[in-house]
Design an enzyme around this catalytic site. Structure first.
Site, PDB file in Angstrom:
ATOM      1  N   LYS A   1       0.823  -1.217   0.000  1.00 38.15           N
ATOM      2  CA  LYS A   1       0.000   0.000   0.000  1.00 38.15           C
ATOM      3  C   LYS A   1       0.857   1.266   0.000  1.00 38.15           C
ATOM      4  O   LYS A   1       0.608   2.187  -0.769  1.00 38.15           O
ATOM      5  CB  LYS A   1      -0.897   0.066   1.253  1.00 38.15           C
TER       6      LYS A   1
ATOM      7  N   ARG B   1      -9.878   1.305   8.411  1.00 37.35           N
ATOM      8  CA  ARG B   1      -9.519  -0.078   8.732  1.00 37.35           C
ATOM      9  C   ARG B   1     -10.605  -0.771   9.533  1.00 37.35           C
ATOM     10  O   ARG B   1     -10.478  -1.964   9.829  1.00 37.35           O
ATOM     11  CB  ARG B   1      -8.234  -0.075   9.565  1.00 37.35           C
TER      12      ARG B   1
ATOM     13  N   ARG C   1      11.182  -6.840   5.645  1.00 29.50           N
ATOM     14  CA  ARG C   1      11.003  -5.394   5.431  1.00 29.50           C
ATOM     15  C   ARG C   1      11.833  -4.588   6.428  1.00 29.50           C
ATOM     16  O   ARG C   1      11.903  -4.901   7.608  1.00 29.50           O
ATOM     17  CB  ARG C   1       9.519  -5.040   5.600  1.00 29.50           C
TER      18      ARG C   1
ATOM     19  N   ARG D   1      10.693  -2.334  11.753  1.00 31.54           N
ATOM     20  CA  ARG D   1       9.653  -1.731  12.592  1.00 31.54           C
ATOM     21  C   ARG D   1       9.330  -2.676  13.742  1.00 31.54           C
ATOM     22  O   ARG D   1       9.285  -3.882  13.555  1.00 31.54           O
ATOM     23  CB  ARG D   1       8.375  -1.527  11.760  1.00 31.54           C
TER      24      ARG D   1
ATOM     25  N   ARG E   1      -1.648  -8.368  13.814  1.00 33.48           N
ATOM     26  CA  ARG E   1      -2.150  -7.414  12.822  1.00 33.48           C
ATOM     27  C   ARG E   1      -2.943  -8.136  11.729  1.00 33.48           C
ATOM     28  O   ARG E   1      -3.981  -7.646  11.284  1.00 33.48           O
ATOM     29  CB  ARG E   1      -0.987  -6.626  12.208  1.00 33.48           C
TER      30      ARG E   1
HETATM   31  P1  AMP Z   1       0.560   0.885   8.778  1.00 31.52           P
HETATM   32  O1  AMP Z   1       1.802   1.678   8.594  1.00 31.52           O
HETATM   33  O2  AMP Z   1      -0.563   1.329   7.869  1.00 31.52           O
HETATM   34  O3  AMP Z   1       0.786  -0.595   8.737  1.00 31.52           O
HETATM   35  O4  AMP Z   1       0.040   1.217  10.265  1.00 31.52           O
HETATM   36  C1  AMP Z   1       0.825   0.918  11.388  1.00 31.52           C
HETATM   37  C2  AMP Z   1      -0.041   0.840  12.628  1.00 31.52           C
HETATM   38  O5  AMP Z   1      -0.669   2.114  12.868  1.00 31.52           O
HETATM   39  C3  AMP Z   1      -1.185  -0.150  12.557  1.00 31.52           C
HETATM   40  O6  AMP Z   1      -0.782  -1.475  12.832  1.00 31.52           O
HETATM   41  C4  AMP Z   1      -2.115   0.408  13.633  1.00 31.52           C
HETATM   42  O7  AMP Z   1      -1.626   0.130  14.932  1.00 31.52           O
HETATM   43  C5  AMP Z   1      -1.967   1.913  13.432  1.00 31.52           C
HETATM   44  N1  AMP Z   1      -2.961   2.387  12.437  1.00 31.52           N
HETATM   45  C6  AMP Z   1      -2.710   2.938  11.227  1.00 31.52           C
HETATM   46  N2  AMP Z   1      -3.853   3.244  10.597  1.00 31.52           N
HETATM   47  C7  AMP Z   1      -4.859   2.863  11.436  1.00 31.52           C
HETATM   48  C8  AMP Z   1      -6.282   2.889  11.341  1.00 31.52           C
HETATM   49  N3  AMP Z   1      -6.908   3.373  10.266  1.00 31.52           N
HETATM   50  N4  AMP Z   1      -6.978   2.407  12.401  1.00 31.52           N
HETATM   51  C9  AMP Z   1      -6.367   1.939  13.506  1.00 31.52           C
HETATM   52  N5  AMP Z   1      -5.044   1.863  13.640  1.00 31.52           N
HETATM   53  C10 AMP Z   1      -4.283   2.322  12.618  1.00 31.52           C
END
Ligand code: AMP
Length: 225
Positions: A18, A96, A133, A165, A176
């Site tokens: 993404k 999400r 990653r 990360r 996740r």
């Molecule tokens: P990502 O970089 O998109 O994988 O997001 C990393 C983390 O941020 C996720 O695993 C969640 O803990 C938090 N996060 C990001 N976007 C959301 C969302 N829309 N709703 C809830 N948590 C989020």
């Protein structure tokens, strides 16, 4: 008022690509790229109250609670007299949960989304991608153990430190993906019911995936122009 650029949501599992695709789409259409994960990571790095609160959830692989996430997205979309909504945008990692999806429709006040692109990648493939990653702590550029920066492990773009990360570690990743099944699959079904969802296979060459994403966006955006 008609928008100058497409209004896009990009959905997909962790590791589906993404972030990479959303950055390219934003550049291609010259629209804003709002990645909630990036907003939270930047806030955590700056140790703001929002960042410290979000970090507790992120490091465990949990979702940040809906009211916090919705607040962040509202702030961005409603800033500057909704210029961002008028100009077009791509949302990456939001919504999400179904609550977030419904709230997004409220925030957009009828300025409906043009298209929701679901980047579809099998779980076994994303697991392998996430395990390798690595990400720049400063600018968020992604690398992989198989394609490291020129000088390991310092970012080619900004010179920042490139690390794994915390939420890419195995236990957090499993959580996740579990939450994806429980919370995000209903979002996909929600958008599918409205006829705005396009499924794009996210495996294979990144340029081919990008071409398919752009084709999906153009086909829908065309209907409004
Ligand atoms: P990502 O970089 O998109 O994988 O997001 C990393 C983390 O941020 C996720 O695993 C969640 O803990 C938090 N996060 C990001 N976007 C959301 C969302 N829309 N709703 C809830 N948590 C989020």
């Amino acid at each position: 008022m008609s928008s100058q650029g497409p209004r896009v949501v990009l959905l997909g599992k962790q590791g589906a690509g993404k972030g990479t695709q959303a950055s390219r789409v934003a550049e291609h259409y010259a629209i804003a790229h709002l990645a909630t994960g990036d907003v939270f990571r930047a806030a955590a790095r700056d140790e703001t109250p929002l960042g410290l609160q979000a970090k507790e959830y992120i490091d465990r692989g949990e979702l940040v609670p809906d009211p916090i996430v919705i607040g962040v997205v509202r702030e961005h979309l409603e800033d500057n007299d909704r210029q961002l909504v008028e100009a077009g945008f791509i949302l990456d990692g939001f919504p999400r949960t179904q609550v977030q999806a419904v709230e997004l429709d409220v925030v957009l006040e009828g300025d409906a989304l043009d298209v929701i692109v679901n980047l579809d990648v099998p779980t076994e493939v994303v697991l392998a991608r996430i395990a390798g990653r690595r990400v720049c702590v400063q600018c968020g550029t992604n690398y992989h153990v198989d394609s490291p920066p020129t000088e390991p492990w310092w970012c080619d773009k900004c010179g920042g430190h490139v690390v794994q990360r915390d939420d890419d570690r195995e236990d957090a990743v499993m959580r996740r993906l579990e939450l994806y099944e429980i919370q995000t699959l209903p979002v996909i079904q929600y958008y599918r019911r409205t006829g705005r969802l396009v499924n794009v296979p996210g495996q294979g060459d990144s340029n081919d995936v990008f071409a398919a994403v752009v084709a999906a966006i153009d086909a829908r955006w065309e209907l409004r122009r």
